[in-house]
Design an enzyme around this catalytic site. Structure first.
Site, PDB file in Angstrom:
ATOM      1  N   HIS A 100       1.084  -0.154  -4.821  1.00  0.00           N
ATOM      2  CA  HIS A 100       0.293   1.049  -5.077  1.00  0.00           C
ATOM      3  C   HIS A 100      -0.281   1.581  -3.770  1.00  0.00           C
ATOM      4  CE1 HIS A 100      -2.665   3.749  -6.927  1.00  0.00           C
ATOM      5  NE2 HIS A 100      -1.704   3.859  -7.819  1.00  0.00           N
ATOM      6  N   PRO A 101      -0.133   2.887  -3.528  1.00  0.00           N
ATOM      7  CA  PRO A 101      -0.443   3.427  -2.204  1.00  0.00           C
ATOM      8  C   PRO A 101      -1.901   3.822  -1.978  1.00  0.00           C
ATOM      9  CG  PRO A 101       0.611   5.100  -3.530  1.00  0.00           C
ATOM     10  CD  PRO A 101       0.456   3.906  -4.412  1.00  0.00           C
ATOM     11  N   CYS A 102      -2.832   3.424  -2.840  1.00  0.00           N
ATOM     12  CA  CYS A 102      -4.184   3.956  -2.701  1.00  0.00           C
ATOM     13  C   CYS A 102      -4.859   3.518  -1.404  1.00  0.00           C
ATOM     14  CB  CYS A 102      -5.031   3.591  -3.906  1.00  0.00           C
ATOM     15  SG  CYS A 102      -5.107   1.844  -4.256  1.00  0.00           S
ATOM     16  N   LYS A 103      -4.438   2.365  -0.867  1.00  0.00           N
ATOM     17  CA  LYS A 103      -5.076   1.908   0.373  1.00  0.00           C
ATOM     18  C   LYS A 103      -4.195   2.123   1.609  1.00  0.00           C
ATOM     19  CE  LYS A 103      -8.973  -0.090  -1.062  1.00  0.00           C
ATOM     20  NZ  LYS A 103      -8.944   0.396  -2.451  1.00  0.00           N
TER      21      LYS A 103
END
Lengths: 376, 325
Positions: A282-285
């Site tokens: 998941h690319p949120c960080k």
């Protein structure tokens, strides 16, 4: 619930604007043009990566139709990340060691810190059997939440039908037809059994790791898409076991470092296919991590370039202005001196973004050799 | 002299192929079980160095099928070539089991032999057969591949020197030239003639014109080798040799063979992965069609049987929902 969430994500992705201006050094995000530039560079430098067009109905209009996402196939994964896992449990606690009688005198300078004090030495020898199994102790207390979240699916292979083996699935005993071919063909190489072949080269099925376990070489197809909402690349994984059977989600999570399995790595719909599901980080960080890495690398690159410039005083034209945010993909050829554009003090170019990104991803999936870019 | 043992193809079916089959079955094929053309691809054999033991580990000799297998032209990565196949999907598991597999196999191998003999066609040399049954409700796919290869009688034998690294026979310059030629235009089979430190790469179909009066020790037959195993050249070489024997019987008692395995020019200090060997064989009868072998064996049991891919964990909405957090 999950379906609704995915609907929401796709809607959010649809509504979010396409990033126009270049921001990669300020906050680690890139725009589609930079994604394409970085992808072109990656595919040029490392031809194992190629552009794919994906499902035409799922094409994103802010990317060229033949450059929708990057893919590399058959990336080997020799070991399970769970076998590398280090935990915060007691066994990894630090302990102060003192030598001699110095502690009695209060002379702390002689004290040493021993890390992983509770961990037994894992020597790969016959005298030390069974220790390997103890390490990926993911069902411990600290992982209760994780285990609950997965329902009946557990990461370590405690029950027969989970992770490690799915022995019966592939057996179709009544479909065996040995009489299709008469006898054995002498010119067909038999599958290797036990004896290592000459030349120090091993067949993937015959490597023994400590305590007689066969090393199971998995392969992965790795895709990099552009995530419009987070404005970063996003990584997708489809895995195969040593018999080339697709991996199940719990099996894939064995190759993700314990810190990330099911937290940042989840199974989701692959955006460039109508129905395909794949594991994704998941690319949120991503943006914040990339920003940090880029800052650090950029400092080094600028320093190196300045040093280079000093030594080659031939190109004396002041290029300090270039130093700002030079993303130009070798675009400034006309301005530079005869020495070559490496001399320009522009810091890291955005072309390198995906190279750096892969190094970052390699920390999340440590045993999958996504980072073929060791030359950098 | 030891008999040359060829590493058989192993099928690798990407999940996207099964997704596409599901869509095709519902929207296009429906109850039809006629034979369709499909395309797979293979690339050079890969090996990887294990950082812990320092040993090279050989990955499989794979022929892979992707989601675009039903399309006329598939997307190929560098240093990979397409392979044509015949695909047949059965409507029930009973039909699948009862299928006359020998007949299907013979039909294909006869076609291949005909194309080799009468049309001098090298594109059929890596043809394959795939039969499937798709249990769409359970997301289970039963399948069986066959990669027909003609059996050479007498068998090919490798010279005493065995298979050796290609850079013991060819210079780095020569190998780089071959690499460049293959990189620009990747072909499954090719010819190489050496003169001094330079090489020329040509097409297999033009064997006579290309080699002309080149002496036999300067002639090399090359192929893109999906095998990475040191002693076993990959499956495509078998049919290439059968092809050469039919069309160029005068020169076919012995071949110098280059098994091309380098997708990239090795970086400094690393060796070329390609292999070289001299193989030979006695006279053989080329008038009749030789027998063919090539059903894929089940990878875990090593028996001749179909196998099954269970995609439920990655396709079944109910099971996907279970692990969503």
């Amino acid at each position: 619930m999950h379906a609704i969430q995915q609907q929401y994500w796709s809607l959010r992705d649809y509504l979010s604007p396409v990033l126009k201006e270049s921001k990669f050094k300020e906050h680690g995000r890139i725009n589609p043009e930079e994604f394409v530039a970085a992808g072109d560079f990656l595919a040029y430098k490392f031809p194992v990566w190629t552009w794919e067009k994906g499902d035409a109905s799922k094409a994103r209009d802010y990317l060229p139709s033949d450059k929708q996402y990057l893919v590399t196939r058959g990336v080997p994964c020799l070991r399970r990340a769970t076998s590398l896992a280090y935990t915060d449990e007691d066994e990894d606690a630090e302990r102060l060691l003192s030598f001699g009688d110095s502690s009695a005198t209060g002379n702390e300078a002689d004290e040493w810190v021993e890390t992983h004090a509770g961990r037994k030495a894992t020597l790969d020898s016959a005298a030390n059997p069974g220790v390997i199994d103890d390490i990926p102790d993911l069902d411990g207390e600290g992982y209760g939440g994780l285990s609950n979240a997965m329902g009946n699916v557990s990461i370590s292979s405690t029950t027969g039908a989970t992770a490690g083996e799915t022995p019966d699935l592939d057996d179709i005993p009544d479909m065996e037809e040995e009489d299709l071919e008469e006898g054995d063909d002498e010119a067909t190489a038999a599958p290797k059994t036990g004896v290592p072949s000459a030349g120090g080269v091993l067949d993937a099925t015959q490597i023994e790791v400590a305590k007689g376990n066969l090393l199971q070489v998995r392969t992965y197809d790795v895709m990099i898409t552009y995530d419009k909402y987070y404005q970063t690349p996003r990584i997708w994984l489809i895995g195969y076991d040593e018999n080339r059977t697709p991996l199940t989600p719990p099996q894939i999570f064995q190759d993700v470092s314990a810190d990330h399995a099911l937290k940042t790595v989840t199974i989701e719909a692959f955006p460039h296919s109508a129905s395909l599901q794949a594991a994704s980080v998941h690319p949120c960080k991503h943006a914040s991590v990339m920003k940090k890495v880029i800052e650090r690398m950029n400092a080094g690159v600028v320093e190196e370039q300045l040093a280079q410039r000093k030594t080659s005083s031939g190109s004396g034209t002041p290029k300090e202005s270039k130093k700002k945010w030079g993303f130009g993909r070798k675009g400034s050829k006309d301005e530079k001196g005869p020495v070559g554009d490496e001399e320009e003090v522009e810091g890291m170019r955005v072309d390198f973004y995906l190279v750096v990104f892969l190094k970052f991803i390699a920390s999340i999936v440590p045993t999958i050799e996504v980072d073929s870019t060791t030359a950098f | 002299m030891p008999v040359v043992q060829f590493a058989p193809f192993s099928s690798l079916v990407q999940p996207s192929f099964w997704h596409e089959l599901t869509r095709m079955k519902i929207d296009v094929l429906r109850l039809s079980d006629e034979t369709l053309p499909i395309q797979g691809s293979y690339t050079v054999g890969r090996s990887i160095r294990d950082r812990e033991t320092g040993k090279d580990i050989v990955l499989g000799c794979n022929l892979s099928l992707g989601g675009d297998a039903y399309e006329k032209s598939i997307q190929l990565s560098p240093m990979s070539v397409a392979a044509n196949g015949m695909f047949k999907n059965y409507n029930t598991i009973e039909d699948f089991k009862a299928a006359d597999k020998s007949a299907l196999f013979n039909e294909l191998s006869t076609k291949m032999w005909d194309a080799i003999v009468n049309h001098k066609d090298t594109s059929v040399l890596s043809k394959f057969l795939l039969i499937t049954f798709a249990d769409l409700k359970k997301y289970q796919y039963y399948y069986w591949f066959a990669f027909p290869a003609f059996v050479s009688k007498p068998a090919w034998e490798i010279s005493e020197n065995g298979w050796k690294s290609a850079d013991e026979e060819l210079s780095a310059n020569q190998l780089t030239t071959i690499h460049q030629s293959l990189y620009d235009d990747t072909v499954p089979f090719f010819l190489v003639k050496t003169s001094g430190d330079s090489v020329q790469v040509g097409m297999v179909e033009k064997f006579d014109e290309f080699f002309g009066d080149v002496s036999s020790e300067l002639r090399i037959v090359g192929f893109l080798d999906p095998s990475a195993s040191a002693e076993n050249p990959g499956w495509p070489l078998r049919n290439l040799l059968a092809f050469l024997r039919v069309h160029f019987p005068a020169q076919s008692s012995s071949f110098r063979v280059l098994c091309w395995r380098d997708s990239e020019i090795p970086s400094a200090g690393k060796a070329w992965k390609s292999r070289f060997g001299v193989i030979s064989s006695g006279e053989s009868d080329t008038a009749t069609k030789p027998s063919a072998v090539g059903w894929e064996r089940h990878p875990t049991t090593n028996k001749l049987s179909a196998r099954m891919a269970d995609l439920a964990p990655m396709m079944d909405p109910a099971r996907l929902a279970d692990q969503a957090v």
